[in-house]
Enzyme design. Structure first.
Site, mmCIF file in Angstrom:
data_model
loop_
_atom_site.group_PDB
_atom_site.id
_atom_site.type_symbol
_atom_site.label_atom_id
_atom_site.label_comp_id
_atom_site.label_asym_id
_atom_site.label_seq_id
_atom_site.Cartn_x
_atom_site.Cartn_y
_atom_site.Cartn_z
ATOM 1 N N GLY B 173 4.567 5.798 1.271
ATOM 2 C CA GLY B 173 3.271 5.694 1.912
ATOM 3 C C GLY B 173 2.986 6.942 2.718
ATOM 4 C CB CYS B 174 -0.205 8.636 3.519
ATOM 5 S SG CYS B 174 -1.186 7.181 3.942
ATOM 6 C CE1 TYR B 175 -1.791 6.415 9.593
ATOM 7 C CE2 TYR B 175 -2.067 4.578 8.096
ATOM 8 C CZ TYR B 175 -2.590 5.420 9.052
ATOM 9 O OH TYR B 175 -3.884 5.268 9.481
ATOM 10 C CB ALA B 176 6.060 5.603 5.209
ATOM 11 C CB SER B 178 3.260 11.420 8.865
ATOM 12 O OG SER B 178 2.996 10.201 9.532
#
Lengths: 361, 361, 361, 361
Positions: B173-176, B178
């Protein structure tokens, strides 16, 4: 057509300025952006009380607090938002704002008039006097031709006398307001060489497209973008032609979508029949709009959207070429206020004899 | 498990740098934002050729030129976008990118593996090793538990060795991405007082929510706004816990929606077990990411979204309080590139033995 | 005028496509937005090596790493940014990009030519062949009249043959590129009724105004706004008149500032001498731009900014009225790429015999 | 210190609600964003008349119509904007709003008090009671220590009784308002485990940085971006510590710049001393703010910026983890209204005995 009970209200414009008289107001289509703006403005109107909120529902619910739709109104309105119902409008309502789809307005307006309600319709259902224009521009047959003759085109600055007595006001389109106000003084004075062609290149924020979802209005599609649409075919063209008395061959209107929430900037190109000086033009417009508190004619420079956002003003400025024969007119307004809800309330103020700027200034 | 035909490709990483060898690539879910970004990047990949584009349709059409969905790709891809079909993937395809809904990926991935295709799945269908997490966080039962064990979590910087040999990569995931990149070095080194709690307050652009329409993503709702969502409940939490080996009680992740198209800024708050100097932390992270071309550890200052937008980089910076015990880690990446399509291609490069930065640098 | 050492390079266009030959490039004005874009593009150019970065300084420092100015370039360029110096350009440089103020370019270009460097000037210093235009439009006297005759106006699609041999290329203005490409085919073919007037209403993102600070470019002044400026007086007018062979009285150009970072949308209004069908116009333009890889002529619809942002493309589309006599041409490009740095590199590619799209496709 | 003439005004709060009494108001720093917002609000205040506008000049002019600085005020104020002068404030002025730099306010406030004017200072010059905090956080020595003791910190909801009688109100910082209102009820009640640390991760629009130009506030640098700044060092920290009675080691405040014009969203993380249910927290806050018309405590969900933009409201919402021990408090306000001009007028209303919401509701 019988006399309106409300007509008496109108007889002495201005007489209610200090009065405590209150009109009871219904808003149909309360969950849209124009609905929100109507409620914001009505919430501070000293002579209006919102007694009915109506919509086609939200998240599967038919009745709900309006703040579910507009969180900014938290704590402001105790009346719930309910399904649109002509019956429910029979009591406790004097004036109805229709911020519904065109065909909904077309359907219910006759019933409301029968019940002696006064109507300010923000849809296009009654803007065009030519019934044949509806199938061409809007794609539906108009079922209430006689009302097209009665309805008053609610561009306040041009038609305030008839608005004052109207039962049904057709509130103008947002683009149309910006273009008509920019052109009316010079066209009516005969200063424009109409045969040379008039072009209005207009730019609008995304709230003008309404709150209905579509990929075209997804944040990512609008943001960091600008696009032209409705070339030679936008629905606001016929009302501009009608109000400015122009032929289609002499006028081009091109709308563009801006990545902003609210505001319209219209850049209009004309040729003048005779050379004019900048100050002559300013004088003509200032004279024309002398009694109009919400039109500001700039003595220099061009208006911009920020100067009119969140207000009911239309700002208008001019630039002429060295010869004084080609002129650019720039006009700016807030599409949700002067282009919709604000003008609607301005019209209500005039219809009800309140000070024109009540809740707007 | 049978040997992969593709496994041979991988044997000598880097050997294809100057070669003319080409993998044939299919993109399922081509009409979304991650799909667009995959196509942009694949279009300049010297070792990849896009042979299949698939989607669930558009405007009622099942087959259409991809530029109907993504006008920026005008003239770039001659292969049409077609309905998703496992059969059609049987020929002329070596690698499949799945940018589809979770459950679509869950359904077709086993069939693709059977056909000896290698898969990079941008959905969450295979990210979590604990099958019980799916009903809780995603609301569906997982039907392919054995594949959860085989799938490799495709955070390239942490797992490149296993990614190289994987048949099925679960792209993070994108948030993950970062958050994990921001925390992994300090957590693995034991520098963080985990019991004191770790908080990641993250901000993302609207493309992270995908291209599907909803009122929440209407331009007017996102513009000039910022809001928190998914408090204590966002779906990226379990993959962060899993990859960082954290307990739920020790970690808070709060996403916020920014009025921008692309980019994530994550602000992570930790307490250190022992006081540290800023340069110690920088050294730790630089050492940890010494072989990672797409992580940039800042020697001073905090990263910002503009510095990484349109790139595959993750930038990481630090600020410590005067005592050296409280630390703020700021990380930034482009959610569509390092947070999705870019990392997917980075993974493909490693799987296929291409230079890691091909088409990305 | 002596033969150029570089002239030999040019002799066989295309011959370097597969070669490992490299030109050494200097960028003057590296800290601006065009400078950043030049560096981004040059960083992926297989035949260019940046050997000199120059600027007038930053935060009081004369020499500094370029990433101090452009954090997105972190780790990309080891050569420091230094003060502009003709002496420093004498060694290790083949081509100089000038992204400086007009008068700086005017001053140093003659010295650079003397040193046998080839120049691509992104300022307006050498765009106008009529020396008298400079005091009127730019407010300074031009001190190098003879160079105005030698300089080639670098609109690649119109002038590639002369660009190939040029020592000094005057890279066009961003607005001018969008307008000239939109009008050139129809004007050159004689299809436009020029006496009826041509109007280009153009909208640009804020990066077009450069990085210099001013209240007008403060985020709060640009955001949620749109304004017209430079009415009848913008500096790009004379280069449009010059390249399209138009008289001032027949052409109006009105720029508007959009609240976006990059991109120009130009809406151009013309009358045709004879009625035309839409497909005739498309055919004319496709034929005209048959050899131009960076112009995309749309068969239907109007281009928008997002489709060309971050690319070197100009997209052009058309709408005609029912009579086929009034036509709206919409053109879109990225002002920093096709409108500045991208076209500059496109020109360098042609000057040096590289494939036209190197680093751009 | 002599009794104030104005003190008499204050004696019967509320008594002027229906009265026609008017205070004469001066605004120093009228050309900034807080100045604009003060003027917008004062323009509709039924008991205030703006008699003096002052600034340090504009475009080299010392005296000019305020609409030169704020075109949206076209036609609203006939009094010109003049240089700041204590002498000019001696007549026709009752209340002075200082929206100037800190040190200007520090310098002139004593002179204004001597002249028996009442002051609402929007700068930080009198917010901190500890004189030693000024050199550390603001970089200047404070020259009027005795006034720090007299000044009342103008967070209306907490200090209305002392504000009513104050001669000098120090209007709070925008971030501080959002954080203090979010934390005060729970901290004062002893519900928060302060030793576990409190973190406020705040996001603000660009108008919070003022109208002064800098590259950091150039449209292109703010747009499509988000960045953290002032880590462990922002100037609003000491006033938050002071008003919430917190030690520096127990509190972290991290501001972030959002690409929007106005609004703050603060996400505050706390641990509770004992587990609490969501409704308990809501009840605590609703009780605490029972008499505060401009704080809205949400029964469910989290506030967002759009709901409070263009209003004087602070919205506050809560989310607790499953155990009820970790809590996220989200608060939102408009930095220019509740965070500056609106709160200043709210304070003026209380100081002058007007209804608290005059011109604000």
């Amino acid at each position: 057509m019988k006399a309106l009970a409300e007509a008496e209200i109108v007889s002495t414009p201005g007489k209610h300025e200090g009065s405590s008289r209150t009109v009871r107001v219904a808003v149909a289509g309360a969950t849209g952006y124009a609905g929100l703006e109507l409620l914001r403005l009505l919430g501070r109107h000293r002579h209006a009380r919102v007694t009915r909120l109506m919509s086609s529902g939200r998240d599967g619910k038919k009745e709900f607090p309006i703040e579910d739709s507009h969180p900014s109104l938290r704590g402001k309105f105790s009346v719930p938002c309910q399904p649109l119902s002509v019956e429910a409008l029979q009591s406790e309502v004097d004036v109805v704002f229709l911020a519904t789809p065109h065909q909904t307005a077309l359907e219910i307006a006759p019933q409301l008039l029968e019940r002696k309600l006064r109507i300010i319709d923000l849809s296009a259902a009654f803007r065009l006097t030519n019934v044949a224009a509806y199938p061409r521009w809007y794609g539906f047959e108009h079922s209430a031709q006689e009302m097209l003759q009665e309805a008053v085109y609610g561009l306040t600055e041009l038609n305030s006398a008839t608005i004052a007595k109207a039962r049904l006001v057709a509130n103008p389109g947002c683009y149309a307001t910006s273009v008509i106000l920019a052109l009316a003084p010079a066209i009516k004075k005969g200063w424009i060489d109409i045969g040379a062609g008039i072009i209005s290149d207009c730019k609008s924020g995304a709230s003008g497209a309404g709150r209905g979802v579509s990929e075209k209005l997804h944040f990512v599609e609008v943001n960091e973008n600008c696009r032209a649409y409705g070339l030679f075919s936008h629905r606001h063209v016929p009302e501009m032609l009608q109000e400015l008395d122009l032929a289609e061959k002499d006028f081009i209107f091109t709308p563009h979508l801006l990545p902003i929430t609210r505001g319209i900037l219209s850049t209009t190109y004309v040729r003048l029949s005779n050379p004019r000086a900048h100050e002559e033009v300013v004088a003509l417009y200032r004279d024309f709009y002398a009694g109009a508190p919400f039109v500001r004619v700039l003595g220099a420079g061009a208006p911009e959207i920020q100067s009119v956002a969140q207000t009911n003003y239309t700002d208008i400025g001019f630039s002429l070429d060295a010869d004084g024969t080609r002129m650019i007119i720039v006009s700016a307004l807030d599409n949700l206020i002067k282009g919709a809800a604000g003008q609607a309330i301005q019209n209500m103020n005039i219809m009800c004899g309140f000070a024109e700027g009540t809740a707007l200034a």
